[in-house]
Scaffold this motif. Structure first.
Motif, PDB file in Angstrom:
ATOM      1  N   ILE A  34       0.841  -1.201   0.000  1.00 27.65           N
ATOM      2  CA  ILE A  34       0.000   0.000   0.000  1.00 27.65           C
ATOM      3  C   ILE A  34       0.872   1.246   0.000  1.00 27.65           C
ATOM      4  O   ILE A  34       0.599   2.219  -0.708  1.00 27.65           O
ATOM      5  CB  ILE A  34      -0.967  -0.018   1.209  1.00 27.65           C
ATOM      6  N   GLY A  35       1.946   1.236   0.770  1.00 31.00           N
ATOM      7  CA  GLY A  35       2.862   2.381   0.801  1.00 31.00           C
ATOM      8  C   GLY A  35       3.526   2.621  -0.541  1.00 31.00           C
ATOM      9  O   GLY A  35       3.631   3.753  -1.002  1.00 31.00           O
ATOM     10  N   VAL A  36       3.972   1.550  -1.190  1.00 31.74           N
ATOM     11  CA  VAL A  36       4.606   1.691  -2.505  1.00 31.74           C
ATOM     12  C   VAL A  36       3.594   2.197  -3.520  1.00 31.74           C
ATOM     13  O   VAL A  36       3.894   3.086  -4.321  1.00 31.74           O
ATOM     14  CB  VAL A  36       5.214   0.337  -2.957  1.00 31.74           C
ATOM     15  N   PHE A  37       2.387   1.660  -3.492  1.00 32.56           N
ATOM     16  CA  PHE A  37       1.377   2.105  -4.442  1.00 32.56           C
ATOM     17  C   PHE A  37       0.975   3.556  -4.185  1.00 32.56           C
ATOM     18  O   PHE A  37       0.735   4.313  -5.128  1.00 32.56           O
ATOM     19  CB  PHE A  37       0.141   1.208  -4.396  1.00 32.56           C
ATOM     20  N   ALA A  38       0.921   3.962  -2.932  1.00 32.17           N
ATOM     21  CA  ALA A  38       0.591   5.354  -2.626  1.00 32.17           C
ATOM     22  C   ALA A  38       1.671   6.293  -3.148  1.00 32.17           C
ATOM     23  O   ALA A  38       1.383   7.383  -3.632  1.00 32.17           O
ATOM     24  CB  ALA A  38       0.411   5.537  -1.117  1.00 32.17           C
ATOM     25  N   ALA A  39       2.931   5.876  -3.057  1.00 32.89           N
ATOM     26  CA  ALA A  39       4.030   6.727  -3.498  1.00 32.89           C
ATOM     27  C   ALA A  39       4.165   6.751  -5.018  1.00 32.89           C
ATOM     28  O   ALA A  39       4.474   7.782  -5.605  1.00 32.89           O
ATOM     29  CB  ALA A  39       5.334   6.263  -2.864  1.00 32.89           C
ATOM     30  N   PHE A  40       3.947   5.615  -5.660  1.00 32.84           N
ATOM     31  CA  PHE A  40       4.201   5.505  -7.096  1.00 32.84           C
ATOM     32  C   PHE A  40       2.972   5.091  -7.892  1.00 32.84           C
ATOM     33  O   PHE A  40       3.096   4.616  -9.022  1.00 32.84           O
ATOM     34  CB  PHE A  40       5.317   4.482  -7.351  1.00 32.84           C
ATOM     35  N   GLY A  41       1.784   5.271  -7.340  1.00 30.45           N
ATOM     36  CA  GLY A  41       0.555   4.816  -7.983  1.00 30.45           C
ATOM     37  C   GLY A  41       0.320   5.402  -9.367  1.00 30.45           C
ATOM     38  O   GLY A  41      -0.043   4.686 -10.302  1.00 30.45           O
ATOM     39  N   ASP A  65       4.755   9.378 -21.540  1.00 35.10           N
ATOM     40  CA  ASP A  65       5.074  10.758 -21.161  1.00 35.10           C
ATOM     41  C   ASP A  65       4.431  11.127 -19.829  1.00 35.10           C
ATOM     42  O   ASP A  65       5.054  11.794 -18.992  1.00 35.10           O
ATOM     43  CB  ASP A  65       4.624  11.725 -22.259  1.00 35.10           C
ATOM     44  N   LYS A  66       3.187  10.685 -19.611  1.00 34.26           N
ATOM     45  CA  LYS A  66       2.511  10.951 -18.337  1.00 34.26           C
ATOM     46  C   LYS A  66       3.248  10.262 -17.193  1.00 34.26           C
ATOM     47  O   LYS A  66       3.384  10.830 -16.106  1.00 34.26           O
ATOM     48  CB  LYS A  66       1.068  10.456 -18.386  1.00 34.26           C
ATOM     49  N   ALA A  67       3.729   9.037 -17.438  1.00 36.39           N
ATOM     50  CA  ALA A  67       4.468   8.311 -16.405  1.00 36.39           C
ATOM     51  C   ALA A  67       5.751   9.057 -16.048  1.00 36.39           C
ATOM     52  O   ALA A  67       6.121   9.152 -14.873  1.00 36.39           O
ATOM     53  CB  ALA A  67       4.787   6.892 -16.872  1.00 36.39           C
ATOM     54  N   ALA A  68       6.426   9.589 -17.068  1.00 33.63           N
ATOM     55  CA  ALA A  68       7.663  10.346 -16.811  1.00 33.63           C
ATOM     56  C   ALA A  68       7.368  11.613 -16.011  1.00 33.63           C
ATOM     57  O   ALA A  68       8.110  11.958 -15.078  1.00 33.63           O
ATOM     58  CB  ALA A  68       8.343  10.700 -18.127  1.00 33.63           C
ATOM     59  N   ALA A  72       8.742  12.382 -12.204  1.00 34.38           N
ATOM     60  CA  ALA A  72       9.463  13.603 -11.830  1.00 34.38           C
ATOM     61  C   ALA A  72       8.783  14.288 -10.653  1.00 34.38           C
ATOM     62  O   ALA A  72       9.457  14.774  -9.727  1.00 34.38           O
ATOM     63  CB  ALA A  72       9.545  14.548 -13.026  1.00 34.38           C
ATOM     64  N   ARG A  73       7.458  14.314 -10.661  1.00 33.91           N
ATOM     65  CA  ARG A  73       6.719  14.922  -9.552  1.00 33.91           C
ATOM     66  C   ARG A  73       6.945  14.136  -8.258  1.00 33.91           C
ATOM     67  O   ARG A  73       7.136  14.717  -7.189  1.00 33.91           O
ATOM     68  CB  ARG A  73       5.228  14.991  -9.883  1.00 33.91           C
ATOM     69  N   ALA A  74       6.962  12.801  -8.354  1.00 34.72           N
ATOM     70  CA  ALA A  74       7.217  11.973  -7.173  1.00 34.72           C
ATOM     71  C   ALA A  74       8.617  12.223  -6.631  1.00 34.72           C
ATOM     72  O   ALA A  74       8.833  12.263  -5.414  1.00 34.72           O
ATOM     73  CB  ALA A  74       7.030  10.500  -7.509  1.00 34.72           C
ATOM     74  N   SER A  75       9.577  12.423  -7.533  1.00 38.62           N
ATOM     75  CA  SER A  75      10.945  12.717  -7.111  1.00 38.62           C
ATOM     76  C   SER A  75      11.013  14.063  -6.395  1.00 38.62           C
ATOM     77  O   SER A  75      11.702  14.207  -5.379  1.00 38.62           O
ATOM     78  CB  SER A  75      11.873  12.717  -8.324  1.00 38.62           C
ATOM     79  N   THR A  76      10.279  15.035  -6.897  1.00 40.11           N
ATOM     80  CA  THR A  76      10.234  16.348  -6.249  1.00 40.11           C
ATOM     81  C   THR A  76       9.627  16.241  -4.860  1.00 40.11           C
ATOM     82  O   THR A  76      10.134  16.838  -3.904  1.00 40.11           O
ATOM     83  CB  THR A  76       9.428  17.345  -7.100  1.00 40.11           C
ATOM     84  N   TYR A  77       8.540  15.473  -4.734  1.00 43.74           N
ATOM     85  CA  TYR A  77       7.917  15.280  -3.422  1.00 43.74           C
ATOM     86  C   TYR A  77       8.871  14.583  -2.460  1.00 43.74           C
ATOM     87  O   TYR A  77       8.905  14.896  -1.276  1.00 43.74           O
ATOM     88  CB  TYR A  77       6.644  14.462  -3.531  1.00 43.74           C
ATOM     89  N   ALA A  78       9.648  13.637  -2.980  1.00 45.26           N
ATOM     90  CA  ALA A  78      10.582  12.907  -2.116  1.00 45.26           C
ATOM     91  C   ALA A  78      11.678  13.826  -1.589  1.00 45.26           C
ATOM     92  O   ALA A  78      12.172  13.626  -0.483  1.00 45.26           O
ATOM     93  CB  ALA A  78      11.185  11.742  -2.877  1.00 45.26           C
ATOM     94  N   ASP A  79      12.050  14.822  -2.389  1.00 44.68           N
ATOM     95  CA  ASP A  79      13.103  15.745  -1.968  1.00 44.68           C
ATOM     96  C   ASP A  79      12.598  16.838  -1.032  1.00 44.68           C
ATOM     97  O   ASP A  79      13.387  17.529  -0.398  1.00 44.68           O
ATOM     98  CB  ASP A  79      13.758  16.401  -3.188  1.00 44.68           C
ATOM     99  N   THR A  80      11.290  17.032  -0.949  1.00 46.82           N
ATOM    100  CA  THR A  80      10.708  18.066  -0.102  1.00 46.82           C
ATOM    101  C   THR A  80      10.647  17.574   1.337  1.00 46.82           C
ATOM    102  O   THR A  80      10.194  16.467   1.596  1.00 46.82           O
ATOM    103  CB  THR A  80       9.286  18.420  -0.573  1.00 46.82           C
ATOM    104  N   GLN A  81      11.109  18.399   2.239  1.00 48.87           N
ATOM    105  CA  GLN A  81      11.049  18.035   3.640  1.00 48.87           C
ATOM    106  C   GLN A  81       9.611  18.169   4.123  1.00 48.87           C
ATOM    107  O   GLN A  81       8.973  19.210   3.937  1.00 48.87           O
ATOM    108  CB  GLN A  81      11.966  18.920   4.475  1.00 48.87           C
TER     109      GLN A  81
END
Length: 93
Positions: A34-41, A65-68, A72-81
């Protein structure tokens, strides 16, 4: 008189313990999934859609293109404190 092997109290306890451990492991795997799907769903969904398009003989590039974009958005969220002041900003997007 002989006792049946299956009715021995120690055997029943061991079977119950094994089942309890199995249930706990299964629950932990489910929580992790569930955690993985929430992060990368979004990424997973778009990649699956792209594969389905390609397998049906259509062009799946727009889904790729949508997946890319979502990756990128998921990567930005991961870098945000994360803290309480950024909670609403991340959950509203």
């Amino acid at each position: 008189m002989k006792r049946s092997f299956n009715t021995h109290p120690q055997i029943r306890k061991q079977r119950g313990q094994g089942m309890s451990e199995y249930i706990i492991i299964t629950a932990l795997i489910a929580v992790a999934a569930i955690g993985v799907f929430a992060a990368f769903g979004d990424v997973i969904g778009n990649q699956t859609a792209a594969m389905a398009q390609e397998m049906s003989g259509k062009d799946g590039q727009s889904d790729v293109d949508k997946a890319a974009t979502n990756a990128a958005r998921a990567s930005t969220y991961a870098d945000t404190q994360d803290n309480l002041s950024t909670y609403n900003a991340q959950n509203n997007q």
